[in-house]
Write an enzyme that holds these catalytic residues in place. Structure first.
Site, PDB file in Angstrom:
ATOM      1  N   ARG A  55       0.844  -1.199   0.000  1.00  0.00           N
ATOM      2  CA  ARG A  55       0.000   0.000   0.000  1.00  0.00           C
ATOM      3  C   ARG A  55       0.880   1.251   0.000  1.00  0.00           C
ATOM      4  NH1 ARG A  55      -5.002  -0.884   4.261  1.00  0.00           N
ATOM      5  NH2 ARG A  55      -5.929  -2.733   3.273  1.00  0.00           N
ATOM      6  N   ASP A  57       1.674   5.290   0.020  1.00  0.00           N
ATOM      7  CA  ASP A  57       1.081   6.458   0.652  1.00  0.00           C
ATOM      8  C   ASP A  57       0.653   7.487  -0.377  1.00  0.00           C
ATOM      9  OD1 ASP A  57       1.544   5.402   3.188  1.00  0.00           O
ATOM     10  OD2 ASP A  57       3.492   6.389   3.398  1.00  0.00           O
ATOM     11  N   ARG A 206      10.986   6.706   3.001  1.00  0.00           N
ATOM     12  CA  ARG A 206      11.160   8.155   2.953  1.00  0.00           C
ATOM     13  C   ARG A 206      11.912   8.686   4.174  1.00  0.00           C
ATOM     14  NH1 ARG A 206       6.325  11.244   2.596  1.00  0.00           N
ATOM     15  NH2 ARG A 206       4.975   9.527   3.213  1.00  0.00           N
TER      16      ARG A 206
END
Length: 276
Positions: A55, A57, A206
């Site tokens: 999934r 973001d 990230r």
């Protein structure tokens, strides 16, 4: 109950205008758009069990996302030769189903996966980012040293507790094995970080990039990103790099389809054991 066929879909999307992959009320998501289009083509609720490898973001892109779904056998037989083209005509231009094929029922896009690979793109050009690529490249305001980035990345490879780099979820493990983490500078000057692991926790990629960038521009020591692995809670001083520089480029699966079920079982067992 109708006999069903499992399909593997290879999907690409520009995440700019999506609130991530997972369907959410009143929000535009990749899964939501895909289900809406499948319902339009096949009938409401005919395609079931949409499951994704990872999934992403809000704002994160994909060129190599994988998902699976199930269709009644007779529906697949009726649409097999034309479904891909029909989806191409009806889907919005920022999401594409690049390939679709029948796979064994034991294939699980999420649990049969052996790795996920991401790339993060950054430019440190003094004039900023090419306007035509601004949705996929982060413009960094300071010069970046490739050798410093490479050294910082090396300390993060391997199996570690990445609690310092993860958004904590109750009863979820932050133990991950990063099998690849490296940087390159392409001929056009763009710096590309490649990050691969069996799985990632939320915001992990990230966060890793954010930590390496401040080591790469000299504001933090090169060992600093690896030193944070000693933490057992999220490091508040780590800035999560913006979503638009990140792209999911590949999801790996066993070469032998007979291994799909074994891999899925092992992954589920590992997750249950690790997550308590």
């Amino acid at each position: 109950m109708d006999e069903r066929t499992r399909l593997r879909l290879d999907v690409a999307y520009d995440g700019t205008a999506f609130s991530g992959w997972a369907a959410q009320p009143q929000r535009r998501t990749v899964a939501g758009v895909l289900v809406e289009t499948l319902d339009l083509v096949l009938g409401t609720g005919v395609a079931t069990g949409l499951t994704v490898a990872g999934r992403t973001d809000a704002g994160v892109h994909a060129s190599g996302q994988v998902c699976h779904l199930d269709l009644p056998v007779h529906v697949w037989r009726a649409h097999e030769g034309r479904l891909l083209r029909r989806l191409a005509r009806l889907l919005p231009t920022d999401v594409r189903v690049r390939a679709m094929r029948a796979v064994p029922a034991t294939f699980d896009a999420r649990f049969s996966a052996t790795f996920r690979r991401y790339e993060y793109r950054v430019t440190d050009a003094p004039w900023g980012c090419d306007p035509l690529r601004r949705h996929e490249i982060l413009a960094w305001p300071r010069a970046l040293d490739l050798d410093r980035l490479t050294a910082a990345a090396a300390g993060l490879v391997g199996e570690h507790d990445f609690a310092a780099y993860c958004r904590r979820k109750e009863n979820a493990t932050t133990l991950r094995e990063v099998t690849r983490l490296d940087w390159r500078r392409d001929a056009d000057g763009i710096l590309v970080a490649t990050v691969q692991a069996d799985a990632f926790c939320q915001a992990m990629v990230r966060s890793l990039v954010g930590a390496m960038l401040v080591a790469g521009d000299g504001r933090r020591p090169v060992p600093w990103p690896a030193d944070l692995l000693a933490r057992r809670e999220r490091a508040s001083e780590v800035t999560v790099a913006p979503a638009h520089g990140l792209t999911l480029v590949e999801v790996g699966y066993p070469d032998d389809p007979a291994e799909y079920a074994r891999r899925a079982e092992a992954t589920r067992r590992l997750r249950v054991s690790a997550d308590g």
